[in-house]
Design an enzyme around this catalytic site. Sequence first.
Site, PDB file in Angstrom:
ATOM      1  N   SER A 139       0.799  -1.226   0.000  1.00 30.90           N
ATOM      2  CA  SER A 139       0.000   0.000   0.000  1.00 30.90           C
ATOM      3  C   SER A 139       0.836   1.283   0.000  1.00 30.90           C
ATOM      4  O   SER A 139       0.293   2.375  -0.090  1.00 30.90           O
ATOM      5  CB  SER A 139      -0.953   0.018   1.199  1.00 30.90           C
ATOM      6  OG  SER A 139      -0.234  -0.029   2.408  1.00 30.90           O
TER       7      SER A 139
ATOM      8  N   LYS B  71      -5.838   3.549   9.035  1.00 29.63           N
ATOM      9  CA  LYS B  71      -5.021   4.545   8.329  1.00 29.63           C
ATOM     10  C   LYS B  71      -5.643   5.936   8.430  1.00 29.63           C
ATOM     11  O   LYS B  71      -4.939   6.929   8.655  1.00 29.63           O
ATOM     12  CB  LYS B  71      -4.865   4.131   6.869  1.00 29.63           C
ATOM     13  CG  LYS B  71      -4.013   2.876   6.679  1.00 29.63           C
ATOM     14  CD  LYS B  71      -3.933   2.464   5.221  1.00 29.63           C
ATOM     15  CE  LYS B  71      -3.062   1.231   5.055  1.00 29.63           C
ATOM     16  NZ  LYS B  71      -2.964   0.776   3.672  1.00 29.63           N
TER      17      LYS B  71
END
Length: 775
Positions: free
Chosen positions: A678, A721
């Site tokens: 990611s 996140k």
Amino acid sequence: MEEVTNRIPRTLPVMHVPDGIMFPFLLMPLTVADEESKQIVDYALTNDKTLAFFLENERDSTGETKLYQIGTAVTILRMLRNQDGSISLLLQGTSRIRLQKIVQKEPFIIADVESIPEPIEDQAEIPALRKIALELLEKISQESNLVNREMLTGLNNIRQSSRVADIIAGNTDLAIEDRQSLLEAIDLPTRFNLLNNYLADLIKQLRLENKLRSNIQLEMSEDQRKYYLREQLDAIRKELGEMDEVSKEITKWQLLIEKNNLPEHVREVANEELERLSSLQPAAAEYAVIRNYLDWIVNLPWQNYSKDRLDLKKIDSILTHDHYGLQKPKQRVLEYIAVKKLKGQMKGPILCFVGPPGVGKTSIGKSVAKAMNRHFIRLSLGGIHDEAEIRGHRRTYIGAMPGKIIMEIKRQGTANPVFMLDEIDKLGRDFRGDPASALLEVLDPEQNNTFIDNYLNLPFDLSEVMFITTANSLETIPPPLRDRMEIIEFPSYLENEKLQIARHYLIPKEMDANGLKGRPITFQKSALQELCRYYVREAGVRNLQRRIGSILRKLALQFASGTELRINLTSQNISQYLGPRKYSLELANRKPEIGVATGMAWTQYGGEILFCECIRMPGKGNLIMTGLLGEVMKESARIALSYLKANHKKYKIAFTDFEKSDLHIHLPAGAVPKDGPSAGVTLATALTSLFMQKKVRHDIAMTGEITLQGKVLPIGGLKEKLLAAKRAGIKEVIIPKENTESVSELEKDILSELNIHYVTDISQILKMVLINNSD
């Protein structure tokens, strides 16, 4: 000296054996089956029927056979070929011979030999030595059946003393080395002295064996006498109506077997073991083993179930009272109770609570047991390496015990507890076995109704047990084990949730633990916000509880010293108790820079903000990556660089910049392991900024996997996140467009004050975050 033996050929085939000695004039039957011996026999039969018989001495490093120098010439009297291919022989010794030299080694040994004549018996001491040998042989016949009387009579009638010595040596149970010594003793007095010494040693050995055998027989007789006396004593006690201690214990076990609600197959085994126990004496080693086994199988709660609480409203209120939030786990427990209430019977579910440390995975297990009115068992699996910890040891081992599953169920006394297996992702594995494989049967609702512990060796029904496992990460759990569990994720707490947990749970708990219950202490909301933002940085609330406890301990010191003032804690005075702030907003000391991009990461401990740094230096196109990066993240960096090289014209970058420069990519903090795809868009953005010499906006965080075509793929851990970005003070984030549905499932508190950009290509990100130098 004169030769008294027959003449023999000078060259003879050699029969060498590791454990046989032939003496002159003696007969010996022999059966041979190996090819070499068969060839020797065939050769001898065609050449005077004579062969040499030598004892093997040793084999050298090359495997070649070495022979003793003195052996015996042997004549084949009879030969018979058997149906199995072997050859039966009747051999007679002819004379002693000395090995001169070996003239052939393959396919069998042929050697030159020299005949050794027997000495003339003219020494005066020979008759006396012969008489002593015969007397010793007489004593041997008295001590054992090794020598018969007929042989003694025959030896007295033989004139030649040398032949008497050889007959005695060949017919007594002497060691092979002693026989070889007698064969090598040519001088007759020397031969008799050796023989007499060997016979004397043999007599001593026989007498010692007879003494030991006699003692053993006496001891056995004594044991039998004691056994008969005990049997008589038992009979007398029965007549008088008295019971000994063993009988009392047997009666006690019989009552327990009848009283306890045991399944039929367990009752049969218990009665069999009790019957064995009644036939043993308490001093017997097996007595304690059987007694311990009976204790386990009789006292286990085979069919003892606690009654479940099925009031859904009551259960919901208990779970809500004990824990704030955690809606998914609570909802799953309520669903299980609802189905059980409607159906009546249901196999226990296998739930796996996965989430960062400190979010309440373990503590909610206690609340579930309390809500369902069941007993609670917690077993920590962290660091367990031995499979026997789960399945137990077999009864044949000294000190054998059942595994921890059965042990804990017996301790708490019901067959349907809530059983929490903590830290299942930290199971070990080594030469003692694989505990994760042993758990496959335990955590399978289709199999655990007949779980067999190695110690009990009886099927135990675990289907009514509600197993709950906890883990910080699913990656280290073996796939077969993970497949048997229903995964329930515990997300990181929002700031608002932490404030509520602190106010309703942590502060009352810590005030009670530090003796401050009822004291005039108030935590304002601003004080708790200060703690959450600048003194702890975690997904759970464990460190928040420690900070609150640290403050209250300092207040306890004040109250214990006599202070009775009302304490009002705000954001202004927290530093008086905890010192200066431990953390600051990530963006406080940041500004737009070339080659530095802001990314978002997800670890098993929650979300984090990552700053990807790139620099360029003169070189040959090498790529250096630091920051304890995993293989997947390194691959993302190479993909980002390949994409930039392939599209250098689009971004107006000279290709020679790649060839004449070395690149160094670093992701702080360097000691923390980082992996996953990611960070691909973050790496690509930092590299593009470096080669285009354009600054990157530091107040926009991004996440997404990049392909060689520049497309942005979806990622996981979005909630953690976004929480990490909010904690860092970031207002804008860039995420893959395919994560749109994931965003729609998030709470409004997370999305408030966040401007989310959805992208499908890296070029969209570069347009948003790259700043012209003139700006």
